[in-house]
Design a protein around this motif. Structure first.
Motif, mmCIF file in Angstrom:
data_model
loop_
_atom_site.group_PDB
_atom_site.id
_atom_site.type_symbol
_atom_site.label_atom_id
_atom_site.label_comp_id
_atom_site.label_asym_id
_atom_site.label_seq_id
_atom_site.Cartn_x
_atom_site.Cartn_y
_atom_site.Cartn_z
ATOM 1 N N LEU A 78 4.076 -2.627 -1.166
ATOM 2 C CA LEU A 78 3.602 -1.427 -1.867
ATOM 3 C C LEU A 78 3.309 -0.222 -0.963
ATOM 4 O O LEU A 78 3.187 0.891 -1.463
ATOM 5 C CB LEU A 78 2.334 -1.754 -2.684
ATOM 6 C CG LEU A 78 2.473 -2.817 -3.778
ATOM 7 C CD1 LEU A 78 1.127 -3.080 -4.436
ATOM 8 C CD2 LEU A 78 3.483 -2.404 -4.831
ATOM 9 N N CYS A 79 3.126 -0.441 0.324
ATOM 10 C CA CYS A 79 2.655 0.676 1.167
ATOM 11 C C CYS A 79 3.638 1.135 2.240
ATOM 12 O O CYS A 79 3.367 2.102 2.930
ATOM 13 C CB CYS A 79 1.351 0.291 1.856
ATOM 14 S SG CYS A 79 0.025 0.026 0.709
ATOM 15 N N ALA B 7 -8.592 2.160 -2.270
ATOM 16 C CA ALA B 7 -9.516 1.800 -3.351
ATOM 17 C C ALA B 7 -9.049 0.536 -4.064
ATOM 18 O O ALA B 7 -9.850 -0.342 -4.389
ATOM 19 C CB ALA B 7 -9.636 2.952 -4.342
ATOM 20 N N PHE B 8 -7.737 0.445 -4.283
ATOM 21 C CA PHE B 8 -7.171 -0.744 -4.933
ATOM 22 C C PHE B 8 -7.456 -1.992 -4.094
ATOM 23 O O PHE B 8 -7.895 -3.019 -4.615
ATOM 24 C CB PHE B 8 -5.653 -0.552 -5.104
ATOM 25 C CG PHE B 8 -4.953 -1.699 -5.773
ATOM 26 C CD1 PHE B 8 -4.970 -1.833 -7.155
ATOM 27 C CD2 PHE B 8 -4.279 -2.649 -5.029
ATOM 28 C CE1 PHE B 8 -4.313 -2.889 -7.781
ATOM 29 C CE2 PHE B 8 -3.627 -3.713 -5.646
ATOM 30 C CZ PHE B 8 -3.642 -3.824 -7.022
ATOM 31 N N SER B 9 -7.231 -1.876 -2.800
ATOM 32 C CA SER B 9 -7.407 -3.027 -1.908
ATOM 33 C C SER B 9 -8.871 -3.455 -1.817
ATOM 34 O O SER B 9 -9.170 -4.639 -1.736
ATOM 35 C CB SER B 9 -6.888 -2.698 -0.499
ATOM 36 O OG SER B 9 -5.542 -2.335 -0.559
ATOM 37 N N ASP C 288 -4.156 3.286 -2.411
ATOM 38 C CA ASP C 288 -4.117 1.874 -1.989
ATOM 39 C C ASP C 288 -5.449 1.369 -1.441
ATOM 40 O O ASP C 288 -5.806 0.208 -1.644
ATOM 41 C CB ASP C 288 -3.025 1.701 -0.925
ATOM 42 C CG ASP C 288 -3.033 0.315 -0.337
ATOM 43 O OD1 ASP C 288 -2.593 -0.614 -1.031
ATOM 44 O OD2 ASP C 288 -3.523 0.142 0.795
ATOM 45 N N GLU D 41 -1.493 8.465 -1.075
ATOM 46 C CA GLU D 41 -0.961 8.922 -2.366
ATOM 47 C C GLU D 41 -0.996 7.812 -3.416
ATOM 48 O O GLU D 41 -1.096 8.079 -4.598
ATOM 49 C CB GLU D 41 0.484 9.441 -2.212
ATOM 50 C CG GLU D 41 0.668 10.568 -1.210
ATOM 51 C CD GLU D 41 -0.408 11.629 -1.262
ATOM 52 O OE1 GLU D 41 -0.803 12.020 -2.372
ATOM 53 O OE2 GLU D 41 -0.881 12.060 -0.201
ATOM 54 N N ASN D 42 -0.930 6.570 -2.975
ATOM 55 C CA ASN D 42 -0.939 5.441 -3.910
ATOM 56 C C ASN D 42 -2.347 4.971 -4.264
ATOM 57 O O ASN D 42 -2.494 4.057 -5.071
ATOM 58 C CB ASN D 42 -0.179 4.252 -3.306
ATOM 59 C CG ASN D 42 1.315 4.398 -3.461
ATOM 60 O OD1 ASN D 42 1.778 5.052 -4.392
ATOM 61 N ND2 ASN D 42 2.066 3.803 -2.561
#
Lengths: 218, 286
Positions: A11-12, A59-61, A57, A54-55
């Protein structure tokens, strides 16, 4: 940790992280400062960090069932993997160049030849970049520009120093220059020293980054 | 046993302080976290999930989140406002990266939820509407067998039908699977419909943390013809309305016959308590 690494890759990763690996073939360009190849690896890290931001990521992680300090570690391990590949590719393609081209074409007027010592130099460059960039970046992963500029300036200064050494010192202009088959022991020693420096600097960078990231608010 | 216990959660920003927030979510309950914009709802949720560095203790089913972060987070399903991550990736790519973190991931349940929510895994996140993004986040959170759902304004941006559907799903989860829920919202009608408890936060401090019924029984809404009447009755958070003045009165207050009294709603309680708070702060400032 393995799951975090897989997520990073899926994803990154910016496409340039893989595309820039092919720039290892630049060792075939005559009279070129080959250390610049390693800067492209640093540039791909910058693009990946942009993609991370931009993704959303980070916060998601942070919401995933992982230890918070493992998030920077996973990102850095992926980068270390890519850096390892570019070092390996430069070493291999440099050796191929030495094998297929006449010895006089192997001489580089813009810096050191594409040999084991160059890989050692590259390892030092990447280690310095890791030490400067990542701890600053993980203090606040939203701000990528300033850590990258500082890291890039340091890398180019170091490249300049390597080029000066190539012309100013017999160690670099004679002993560590030219084909791998000449002064192999000295070149291998330069490679090992470079890799050891890379490992030490990258390990310090990991420690600092993990500590800084603990205080970051996602 | 409490599903979630928060004790003394504190976060200091230059212009805002989350001040020793403490409350709990009993197992199998739905707790609504309410408060005006900037009151500290999202900061509280981020603090619980360790998205931000805070002081204080957070325990999920008795386990400390700092000591057992990985295990505790596996028990939690987090739904932010919508799914704001990886806009260029397909839902399938995100699910593939997300599911390995949860040993209890139930692919069958996930696929069932996708059908129920009318979601296609081939779509990219950027192609989803706001409502669809919430549903995708919910599908991810529900498919790993979360025991505690923590949601930050999940119904914002949803149309009334989708909100109704969302509330039905949450109620079903609580009844059939014993899931506990903490969710923040501005839409108090959703809370009136499904929540058991209310946690009311204002200016970073917890003002009320109690069962919803207890909160609604605590006050009545009084309608006064003049400000003097309201002041004499010591009404809380008096404000002018179209026909006279309104304020809260404790349920057991004796009132004169010329004061009309009705039941309160969460909206009334928030509006009048906030107003009382503002007046108090204004008085302190002067």
């Amino acid at each position: 940790m393995l799951n975090l690494i897989k997520k990073e890759i899926a994803l990154c990763m910016h496409p340039t992280a893989f595309i820039f690996l092919f720039l290892a073939v630049l060792v075939f360009v005559p009279n070129y400062p080959y250390e610049v190849i390693f800067f492209f690896s640093c540039l791909s890290v910058f693009f990946c960090c942009m993609m991370t931001r931009e993704n959303g990521d980070i916060a998601f992680s942070c919401a995933l069932p992982v230890k918070k300090e493992h998030i920077p570690l996973a990102k850095m391990l992926v980068v270390f993997g890519l850096q390892g590949i570019i070092l390996l590719l430069v070493g291999i393609i440099g050796a191929v160049k030495g094998a297929v081209l006449p010895a006089e074409q192997y001489v580089n007027q813009a810096g050191i030849s594409a040999n084991l010592a160059l890989v050692g130099n590259g390892a030092v460059l990447l280690g310095v970049f890791n030490l400067i960039f990542f701890p600053r970046y993980f203090k606040s992963p939203d701000k990528i520009g300033v850590p990258f500029v500082i890291g890039a300036v340091a890398v180019f200064l170091l490249i300049g120093i390597f080029i000066v050494l190539r012309w100013a010192t017999p160690l670099y202009s004679v002993t560590l220059n030219g084909l791998n088959s000449v002064n192999t022991g000295a070149k291998a020693a330069a490679l090992i020293i470079g890799v050891v420096i890379y490992i030490i600097l990258s390990a310090i960078s990991c420690k600092l980054s993990m500590r800084h990231f603990q205080r970051y608010d996602a | 046993m409490n599903a979630l216990e928060v004790k003394g959660l504190t976060k200091v920003y230059p212009e805002f302080t989350l001040d020793k927030v403490s409350f709990c979510v009993p197992k199998g309950h739905i707790s609504g976290l309410i408060g005006r914009n900037g009151a500290g709802k999202s900061t509280t949720i981020k603090g619980i999930l360790r998205l931000i560095a805070t002081e204080g203790d957070v325990a999920v089913f008795g386990r400390d989140i700092i000591k057992d972060e990985r295990v505790v987070k596996q028990m939690i399903g987090y739904v932010g406002g919508g799914f704001r991550y990886y806009p260029m990736n397909t839902l399938a790519a995100i699910r593939k990266a997300y599911s390995p973190f949860y040993p209890t991931w139930n692919q069958g349940k996930y696929e069932k939820l996708l059908v129920q929510f009318d979601l296609s895994e081939r779509k990219k996140v950027k192609e989803l509407s706001e409502g669809m993004k919430v549903k995708f986040a919910l599908a991810l959170a529900l498919s790993h067998g979360a025991k505690l759902l923590i949601m930050d304004e999940p119904t914002s941006g949803l149309d009334p039908l989708s909100r109704e559907e969302f509330c039905d799903i949450i109620l079903q989860l609580v009844r059939e699977e014993g899931v506990s829920v903490l969710f923040s919202t501005h839409i108090t009608s959703d809370l009136m419909r499904i929540s058991d408890d209310i946690v009311y936060i204002s200016q970073g401090k917890i003002l009320v943390a109690c069962p919803l019924k207890e909160l609604l029984d605590k006050y009545k809404l009084a309608h006064f013809s003049s400000l003097a009447d309201a002041t004499a009755s010591k009404a809380i958070g008096v404000k002018a309305v179209k026909e006279g003045y309104e304020g809260l009165l404790p349920r057991d207050t004796q009132i004169s016959t010329n004061v009309a009294v009705t039941d309160t709603t969460i909206d009334h309680i928030i509006v009048h308590l906030e107003r009382a708070n503002e007046e108090e702060r204004y008085a302190e400032f002067n």
